[in-house]
Design an enzyme around this catalytic site. Structure first.
Site, PDB file in Angstrom:
ATOM      1  N   THR A 127     -44.686  94.638  66.776  1.00 10.91           N
ATOM      2  CA  THR A 127     -43.852  95.180  67.733  1.00 10.91           C
ATOM      3  C   THR A 127     -45.000  95.875  68.710  1.00 10.91           C
ATOM      4  OG1 THR A 127     -42.280  96.272  66.132  1.00 10.91           O
ATOM      5  CG2 THR A 127     -42.350  97.418  68.096  1.00 10.91           C
ATOM      6  N   LYS A 185     -35.962  95.190  70.819  1.00  5.96           N
ATOM      7  CA  LYS A 185     -36.344  96.230  69.673  1.00  5.96           C
ATOM      8  C   LYS A 185     -36.611  97.420  70.251  1.00  5.96           C
ATOM      9  CE  LYS A 185     -39.019  97.449  66.140  1.00  5.96           C
ATOM     10  NZ  LYS A 185     -38.601  97.633  64.924  1.00  5.96           N
TER      11      LYS A 185
HETATM   12  P1  NAD Z   1     -50.262  97.610  58.702  1.00 10.73           P
HETATM   13  O1  NAD Z   1     -51.212  98.731  59.425  1.00 10.73           O
HETATM   14  O2  NAD Z   1     -49.728  97.910  57.185  1.00 10.73           O
HETATM   15  O3  NAD Z   1     -50.652  96.112  58.995  1.00 10.73           O
HETATM   16  C1  NAD Z   1     -51.432  95.590  60.047  1.00 10.73           C
HETATM   17  C2  NAD Z   1     -52.387  94.814  59.549  1.00 10.73           C
HETATM   18  O4  NAD Z   1     -53.152  93.980  60.575  1.00 10.73           O
HETATM   19  C3  NAD Z   1     -53.480  95.396  58.611  1.00 10.73           C
HETATM   20  O5  NAD Z   1     -53.646  94.719  57.386  1.00 10.73           O
HETATM   21  C4  NAD Z   1     -54.794  95.164  59.413  1.00 10.73           C
HETATM   22  O6  NAD Z   1     -56.030  95.224  58.712  1.00 10.73           O
HETATM   23  C5  NAD Z   1     -54.377  94.139  60.099  1.00 10.73           C
HETATM   24  N1  NAD Z   1     -55.456  93.907  61.241  1.00 10.73           N
HETATM   25  C6  NAD Z   1     -55.511  94.824  62.376  1.00 10.73           C
HETATM   26  N2  NAD Z   1     -56.422  94.100  63.339  1.00 10.73           N
HETATM   27  C7  NAD Z   1     -56.772  93.006  63.173  1.00 10.73           C
HETATM   28  C8  NAD Z   1     -57.291  91.963  63.534  1.00 10.73           C
HETATM   29  N3  NAD Z   1     -57.812  92.172  64.812  1.00 10.73           N
HETATM   30  N4  NAD Z   1     -57.235  90.788  63.003  1.00 10.73           N
HETATM   31  C9  NAD Z   1     -56.519  90.576  61.697  1.00 10.73           C
HETATM   32  N5  NAD Z   1     -55.953  91.553  61.176  1.00 10.73           N
HETATM   33  C10 NAD Z   1     -56.073  92.770  61.557  1.00 10.73           C
HETATM   34  O7  NAD Z   1     -48.879  97.771  59.679  1.00 10.73           O
HETATM   35  P2  NAD Z   1     -47.453  97.295  59.278  1.00 10.73           P
HETATM   36  O8  NAD Z   1     -46.739  98.276  58.801  1.00 10.73           O
HETATM   37  O9  NAD Z   1     -47.550  96.016  58.544  1.00 10.73           O
HETATM   38  O10 NAD Z   1     -46.817  96.862  60.978  1.00 10.73           O
HETATM   39  C11 NAD Z   1     -47.260  95.670  61.413  1.00 10.73           C
HETATM   40  C12 NAD Z   1     -46.125  95.635  62.739  1.00 10.73           C
HETATM   41  O11 NAD Z   1     -45.073  95.482  62.420  1.00 10.73           O
HETATM   42  C13 NAD Z   1     -46.536  96.835  63.821  1.00 10.73           C
HETATM   43  O12 NAD Z   1     -46.506  96.218  65.027  1.00 10.73           O
HETATM   44  C14 NAD Z   1     -45.302  97.755  63.261  1.00 10.73           C
HETATM   45  O13 NAD Z   1     -44.811  98.537  64.422  1.00 10.73           O
HETATM   46  C15 NAD Z   1     -44.366  96.647  62.937  1.00 10.73           C
HETATM   47  N6  NAD Z   1     -43.149  97.233  62.410  1.00 10.73           N
HETATM   48  C16 NAD Z   1     -43.527  97.939  61.278  1.00 10.73           C
HETATM   49  C17 NAD Z   1     -42.276  98.481  60.216  1.00 10.73           C
HETATM   50  C18 NAD Z   1     -42.519  99.243  59.154  1.00 10.73           C
HETATM   51  O14 NAD Z   1     -41.819  99.750  58.325  1.00 10.73           O
HETATM   52  N7  NAD Z   1     -43.898  99.143  58.571  1.00 10.73           N
HETATM   53  C19 NAD Z   1     -40.947  97.996  60.626  1.00 10.73           C
HETATM   54  C20 NAD Z   1     -40.987  97.116  61.782  1.00 10.73           C
HETATM   55  C21 NAD Z   1     -41.671  96.737  62.734  1.00 10.73           C
END
Ligand code: NAD
Length: 289
Positions: free
Chosen positions: A93, A168
């Site tokens: 997102t 979204k």
């Molecule tokens: P999260 O923090 O659990 O996962 C993000 C991952 O990205 C982490 O494992 C981190 O180490 C990795 N990362 C960060 N920088 C990086 C880089 N430069 N290279 C490689 N990996 C890297 O977050 P999440 O909850 O999985 O959310 C991810 C996306 O999904 C966000 O944009 C969030 O807004 C969206 N989202 C989340 C939810 C939810 O309920 N968690 C729901 C809908 C959408």
């Protein structure tokens, strides 16, 4: 297909596992060693750099925290490194402008790209029941659809590049505002002496009915099972709702749209997160009213 997956956190971990289950060969990269260990356990091949992970793949899927990171990862390590003609799918997102900027850069270098953010939380990511809203050309959408279908229950073409992100944040702005309206309504009903279950029975069949009430009721013991019945744990964190509301406010500014209810919702979630409640489910905002 050979698919690189970048960002295997709470959401991406389960999504990559579902691509493996669907028969794809998945090469994973994440900055976190724990995320990579879990990816390996789920059948992904893990790599130490993005460049290695995207070598020889047909498609790249990313699920990263924000637009600056998406821009940096694609700009430095994906565009020009993945094979010519590969398809890029960013499911993070992020803001509409960055989504369009990264797609323009990818297309200029001979790739196809879609923005494909999701609705549904960690359980839906693990269970393969996400809803994807997709921005991109008809051709890119046609190529993306079968890949996304392996991770979700619905894949909807929202329009051209950036339209997935626009859909979204518009949806989540409505959700944030409707949750607060639902919370304050239950509080008022209570103060006016109404039994909350009785009020639910009435309003859920009357014109006040909305998803925050009937699918995700913020009052414990009323309506279907929801995070309210679990001490407001799990579900969709208030900090993530705040992130989406801030993106919505930026987008509204950029097109000069008036969003007074969205602004108020963003301010209330900001105060809620600043009080240390960002990790609670977003329906917990009822406690502040
Ligand atoms: P999260 O923090 O659990 O996962 C993000 C991952 O990205 C982490 O494992 C981190 O180490 C990795 N990362 C960060 N920088 C990086 C880089 N430069 N290279 C490689 N990996 C890297 O977050 P999440 O909850 O999985 O959310 C991810 C996306 O999904 C966000 O944009 C969030 O807004 C969206 N989202 C989340 C939810 C939810 O309920 N968690 C729901 C809908 C959408």
């Amino acid at each position: 297909m050979k698919i690189a997956f970048i960002g295997l956190g709470n959401m991406g971990g389960g999504m990559a596992a579902n691509l493996v289950k669907a028969g794809h060969e998945v090469s994973a990269f994440d900055l976190s060693p724990e995320a990579l260990t879990r990816a390996e356990e789920n059948g992904c091949a893990v790599f130490g750099t993005v460049q290695e992970a995207v070598t020889g793949v047909d498609a790249v899927v990313s699920m990263l925290p924000n637009g600056a990171i998406v821009d940096a990862v694609y700009g430095a390590d994906v565009i020009g490194q993945a094979p010519q003609g590969a398809l890029f799918l960013d499911c993070s997102t992020i803001d509409v402008d960055t989504a369009r900027k990264v797609t323009t850069a990818a297309e200029a270098a001979g790739y196809a790209m879609v923005d494909a953010p999701v609705s549904g939380g960690i359980a839906a990511a693990n269970g393969g029941t996400l809803t994807f809203m997709v921005g991109g050309t008809d051709d890119a959408f046609a190529r993306a659809e079968p890949i996304l279908a392996a991770m979700g229950k619905a894949v909807i073409h929202a329009g051209t590049s950036g339209a997935g992100q626009a859909a979204k944040i518009c949806n989540n702005m409505l959700l944030g505002a409707s949750m607060i309206a639902t919370c304050e309504t239950f509080r008022l009903a209570e103060k006016l002496g109404l039994d909350l279950q009785t009020f639910y029975d009435i309003s859920s069949k009357a014109s006040g009915q909305n998803w925050s009430m009937t699918s995700y009721c913020p009052v414990p013991g009323v309506g279907p099972q929801s995070p309210a019945d679990n001490g407001y744990q799990g579900g969709f964190a208030a900090a993530l709702m705040l992130k989406d509301l801030k993106l919505a406010m930026e987008a509204a500014d950029s097109v000069d749209a008036e969003v007074p209810m969205g602004e108020k919702a963003a301010a209330l979630y900001e105060a809620f997160a600043q009080n240390g409640s960002g990790g609670m489910d977003f329906s917990a905002i009822i406690k502040t009213l």
